[in-house]
Design a protein around this motif. Structure first.
Motif, mmCIF file in Angstrom:
data_model
loop_
_atom_site.group_PDB
_atom_site.id
_atom_site.type_symbol
_atom_site.label_atom_id
_atom_site.label_comp_id
_atom_site.label_asym_id
_atom_site.label_seq_id
_atom_site.Cartn_x
_atom_site.Cartn_y
_atom_site.Cartn_z
ATOM 1 N N GLY A 134 0.836 -1.201 0.000
ATOM 2 C CA GLY A 134 0.000 0.000 0.000
ATOM 3 C C GLY A 134 0.868 1.247 0.000
ATOM 4 O O GLY A 134 1.985 1.229 0.504
ATOM 5 N N VAL A 135 0.371 2.307 -0.627
ATOM 6 C CA VAL A 135 1.029 3.601 -0.540
ATOM 7 C C VAL A 135 -0.061 4.631 -0.306
ATOM 8 O O VAL A 135 -1.126 4.569 -0.918
ATOM 9 N N HIS A 136 0.179 5.567 0.588
ATOM 10 C CA HIS A 136 -0.809 6.588 0.910
ATOM 11 C C HIS A 136 -0.333 7.923 0.359
ATOM 12 O O HIS A 136 0.605 8.507 0.899
ATOM 13 N N GLU A 189 -2.240 -7.484 5.646
ATOM 14 C CA GLU A 189 -1.221 -6.540 6.108
ATOM 15 C C GLU A 189 -1.537 -5.132 5.610
ATOM 16 O O GLU A 189 -1.454 -4.156 6.364
ATOM 17 N N PHE A 193 -2.345 -1.823 7.872
ATOM 18 C CA PHE A 193 -1.499 -0.632 7.906
ATOM 19 C C PHE A 193 -2.099 0.573 7.199
ATOM 20 O O PHE A 193 -1.709 1.701 7.448
ATOM 21 N N PHE A 194 -2.991 0.348 6.242
ATOM 22 C CA PHE A 194 -3.500 1.473 5.454
ATOM 23 C C PHE A 194 -5.015 1.641 5.526
ATOM 24 O O PHE A 194 -5.538 2.638 5.061
ATOM 25 N N MET A 208 -0.715 -7.748 11.864
ATOM 26 C CA MET A 208 0.464 -7.349 12.634
ATOM 27 C C MET A 208 0.064 -6.672 13.947
ATOM 28 O O MET A 208 0.579 -6.989 15.006
ATOM 29 N N MET A 209 -0.847 -5.716 13.855
ATOM 30 C CA MET A 209 -1.217 -4.960 15.033
ATOM 31 C C MET A 209 -2.225 -5.769 15.857
ATOM 32 O O MET A 209 -2.894 -6.656 15.321
ATOM 33 N N PRO A 217 -1.542 2.337 11.054
ATOM 34 C CA PRO A 217 -0.300 3.053 11.375
ATOM 35 C C PRO A 217 0.513 3.568 10.199
ATOM 36 O O PRO A 217 1.251 4.524 10.375
ATOM 37 N N GLN A 218 0.449 2.948 9.022
ATOM 38 C CA GLN A 218 1.345 3.440 7.978
ATOM 39 C C GLN A 218 0.708 4.480 7.076
ATOM 40 O O GLN A 218 1.307 4.890 6.076
ATOM 41 N N ARG A 219 -0.491 4.925 7.440
ATOM 42 C CA ARG A 219 -1.059 6.054 6.707
ATOM 43 C C ARG A 219 -0.244 7.296 7.040
ATOM 44 O O ARG A 219 0.321 7.434 8.109
ATOM 45 N N LYS A 220 -0.202 8.234 6.071
ATOM 46 C CA LYS A 220 0.642 9.413 6.263
ATOM 47 C C LYS A 220 0.096 10.347 7.336
ATOM 48 O O LYS A 220 0.823 11.174 7.875
ATOM 49 N N TYR A 222 -1.021 9.349 10.165
ATOM 50 C CA TYR A 222 -0.841 8.673 11.455
ATOM 51 C C TYR A 222 0.549 9.019 11.957
ATOM 52 O O TYR A 222 1.535 8.780 11.268
ATOM 53 N N PRO A 223 0.662 9.615 13.139
ATOM 54 C CA PRO A 223 1.991 10.052 13.584
ATOM 55 C C PRO A 223 2.902 8.879 13.934
ATOM 56 O O PRO A 223 2.417 7.802 14.298
ATOM 57 N N LEU A 224 4.201 9.105 13.821
ATOM 58 C CA LEU A 224 5.155 8.045 14.168
ATOM 59 C C LEU A 224 5.177 7.824 15.673
ATOM 60 O O LEU A 224 5.334 6.705 16.137
#
Lengths: 246, 447
Positions: A134-136, A189, A193-194, A208-209, A217-220, A222-224
């Motif tokens: 995935g890419v956001h 997955e 994440f997305f 995973m989560m 979590p891997q959306r842009k 979503y803070p690190l």
């Protein structure tokens, strides 16, 4: 001195000039807007280049001929789709050739048909799917979420990429598990994440989560996360709070 | 051990009632009682939660087995216990810093992670052709040593799970020799971050070539020991043959690659199919088996180790003095690292130059180290043949100094999906053998 809202931009200046760093051809998706020359995005810009605004674009659609075996694959795919009574232009949104790689952007409702064709047609025969990534793209309005599939043909020793997009407001993409069972975990997955929902997946749950996790979590957006660290008397901010350049 | 019936609640296995039925927490030695109590109830079906902390599950893997007597009727994996968010973290560091993260993914194959990542970054930069020969040869050298050390761990732990502790000792003994070489070259036994976008962090230290030659000689002597211990061993064969069966159609559907795919008879290896780092110029063979089982995978791994030794020798013969980083100073790290008494760091000569003689060099160093280099926007996919299969990297750049998105297609993750197909219908004891033959490393599965 100019600031982030673009004040101080010289309207006479050709901002698309090709002598600017990293400038690419028009036509691709805008991935972000770069302001200033040096990419610092916090702190004052005292360089005099603060007014520079340019859009950073991904490589745009390619025109025929694509070169090498790319044309053969594109012809075969279009032919095979036509045989099934589909209009290739409806299914294939655009074709991109970049860095010796061939990418088909597929309309999401045609994804399963296209993948099935790519797998089964003897001239195409992409037997192996290496999963989905995935890419956001936050700035690509209406097409924020992308699902990227890499298909490998062992028969013909080729690799192509399929890309599908979905808006954040309607994050649905058809599942490819029926065509490539290997995508079972990969789609879980990407969902995890997305937040991309793969319609038709046999059991789309987090992988995973923890099951009760909030957010993807891997959306842009979503803070690190992270906490500031004290090192030798100085405060080192969390990684996503540090001074950064782009 | 208690002789009371489990229903009295005083047995060694603690039981509690849940909506799903009676749940027993099994520790050592009380398996008989569980079997007895299960036999008493009218339901023959037991669900066993194996792991996530079980010595036979290769790290924190949870196996959920539904068993009927000794037969596994359904097998599922629970993963994610080792998820560390490496892919997300990469988006907040420079492209060069990325190697320090990816090396930690599959911790048994650090050089493959680093190489795959660096190949992707180099492809995005369009500098694949500028990588110096010496850097590529050392990459191949380290990857093949790494293939050896990874297969050794696989065979060692796989043997241990069958109760063959001798083979475990042998495997770790030989792996130790390889780790010593890593330590000499990179300063670390694992988590090296030695391969960098554009080349290598530093050149081979003096004495490395001699030590590797010594190792090859020793390993040529040690490898036949595995044959003597295991290959013809009737117990070993009885436990592994026809266990973990997955045929070619199953492999293709489930995306299994590496030894699992080659044990089904297909000689697919990215080193031959889509060569990288100059693999097309090396002489080596792709071993296959047609048994589709754990024993075939074991034989393939043994033969791959012999082939890897052969490639390592070819690398050593080819090494010519030369640079190990691209010439482009806008990408290349400003200085080679040097190994000091306190570990790997900047070389003293370089510090003298930037602090004492050249202000421009200092500015350049500062900008490249703090900002990093910009990578033109776009995406790419780079894949290498890791000991476990196809390790792919999907990297996306937004034209900035940090990755926009990096996704690792880890072979352990994909191959582990085949666990259900390999185990269902088989014996409980064979689950361990089947999982060991996949050789999953949870650091890579969960990332």
């Amino acid at each position: 001195m100019s600031d982030a809202n673009g004040n101080g931009v010289n309207p006479e200046k050709d901002l698309g000039a090709s002598n600017l760093p990293g400038q690419r051809g028009e036509g691709g998706e805008e991935i972000r807007v770069q302001r200033g020359m040096f990419g610092a995005n916090n702190g004052g810009d005292t360089t005099g280049y603060g007014g520079l605004v340019r859009s950073v674009r991904l490589p745009g659609p390619a025109t025929r001929p694509y070169g090498g075996w790319f044309d053969e694959v594109a012809d075969e795919l279009e032919g095979a789709l036509e045989e099934q009574g589909l209009v290739p232009d409806n299914a294939i949104e655009k074709t991109i050739v970049d860095r010796d790689e061939l990418t088909f952007h597929i309309e999401r409702e045609y994804l399963v048909r296209v993948a099935q064709t790519l797998r089964d047609d003897p001239a195409l025969r992409f037997e192996l799917c290496t999963g989905v990534s995935g890419v956001h793209y936050l700035s690509d309005k209406g097409r924020e979420l992308h699902a990227v599939y890499h298909l490998r043909s062992i028969t013909h020793n080729r690799l192509i990429r399929l890309e599908v997009s979905a808006p954040d407001a309607d994050p649905h993409v058809p599942s490819l598990v029926s065509v490539y069972p290997t995508n079972d975990w990969h789609e879980r997955e990407t969902y995890d994440f997305f937040g991309l929902i793969f319609d038709g997946h046999p059991a789309l749950t987090r992988i995973m989560m923890p099951d009760d996790w909030q957010g993807h979590p891997q959306r842009k957006d979503y803070p690190l996360g992270g906490i500031p660290i004290e090192y030798k008397g100085a405060q080192i901010p969390a990684p996503d709070q540090r001074r950064s350049y782009s | 051990m208690s002789t009371q019936t489990p229903s009295s609640g005083a047995s060694a296995a603690a039981a509690r009632e849940t909506t799903e039925g009676t749940v027993y927490t099994v520790t050592g030695g009380d398996w008989d009682e569980i079997a007895q109590s299960a036999a008493k109830s009218d339901d023959e079906r037991i669900i066993v939660n194996m792991g996530p902390q079980h010595p036979s599950t290769h790290g924190v893997l949870r196996l959920i087995l539904e068993i009927d007597g000794e037969t596994v009727t359904e097998a599922r994996c629970g993963i994610g216990y080792l998820h560390t968010g490496i892919e997300k973290n990469l988006e907040f560091r420079t492209w060069t810093q990325g190697t320090t993260f990816v090396t930690r993914m599959d911790y048994l194959t650090p050089f493959f992670n680093e190489t795959a990542y660096c190949l992707a970054v180099e492809k995005l930069l369009g500098i694949e052709d500028q990588i110096p020969d010496r850097a590529s040869i050392i990459r191949v050298l380290l990857m093949e040593l790494n293939r050896l050390s990874s297969h050794l761990v696989c065979i060692a732990t796989g043997g241990m799970e069958l109760g063959a502790t001798t083979i475990m000792i042998y495997g770790f003994r030989d792996r130790e020799l390889i780790l010593d070489i890593y330590e000499l070259i990179t300063g670390l036994r694992m988590n090296h971050a030695y391969i960098r976008p554009g080349g290598l962090a530093q050149d081979l230290p003096p004495g490395a070539v001699d030590q590797i030659r010594e190792f090859v000689k020793k390993m040529r002597k040690n490898l036949p020991e595995y044959d003597k211990l295991a290959t013809g061993n009737p117990i070993f064969k009885a436990r592994m043959q026809d266990v973990g069966y997955l045929d070619l159609a199953g492999c293709m559907a489930l995306g299994a690659t590496g030894p699992v795919l080659r044990s089904a008879g297909l000689p697919h290896d990215l080193r031959k199919a889509q060569p990288y780092c100059g693999y097309e110029t090396y002489d080596f063979e792709i071993p296959t088996a047609d048994t589709c089982d754990s024993y075939g995978r074991f034989l393939i791994r043994l033969e791959e180790m012999r082939q890897s030794l052969h490639i390592v020798e070819q690398c050593l013969d080819r090494l010519q003095p030369g640079p190990v980083m691209v010439a482009d100073k806008k990408i290349a790290w400003p200085a080679q690292l040097a190994l000091g008494p306190d570990g790997l760091g900047n070389s003293l000569d370089h510090i003298k130059k930037i602090m004492g003689t050249s202000m421009e060099a200092l500015i350049h160093h500062f900008k490249l180290v703090t900002e990093g280099f910009r990578v033109p926007p776009g995406q790419t996919y780079a894949a290498v043949e890791s000991p476990k299969g196809e390790l792919g990297v999907h990297a996306v750049s937004d034209g900035g100094t940090r990755p926009y998105r990096v996704h690792f297609r880890d072979p352990s993750f994909t191959n582990l999906q085949a666990m259900a197909a390999m185990c269902e219908g088989g014996q409980v004891a064979d689950v361990i053998v089947a999982v060991a033959s996949i050789d999953p490393v949870m650091g890579g599965v969960d990332r």
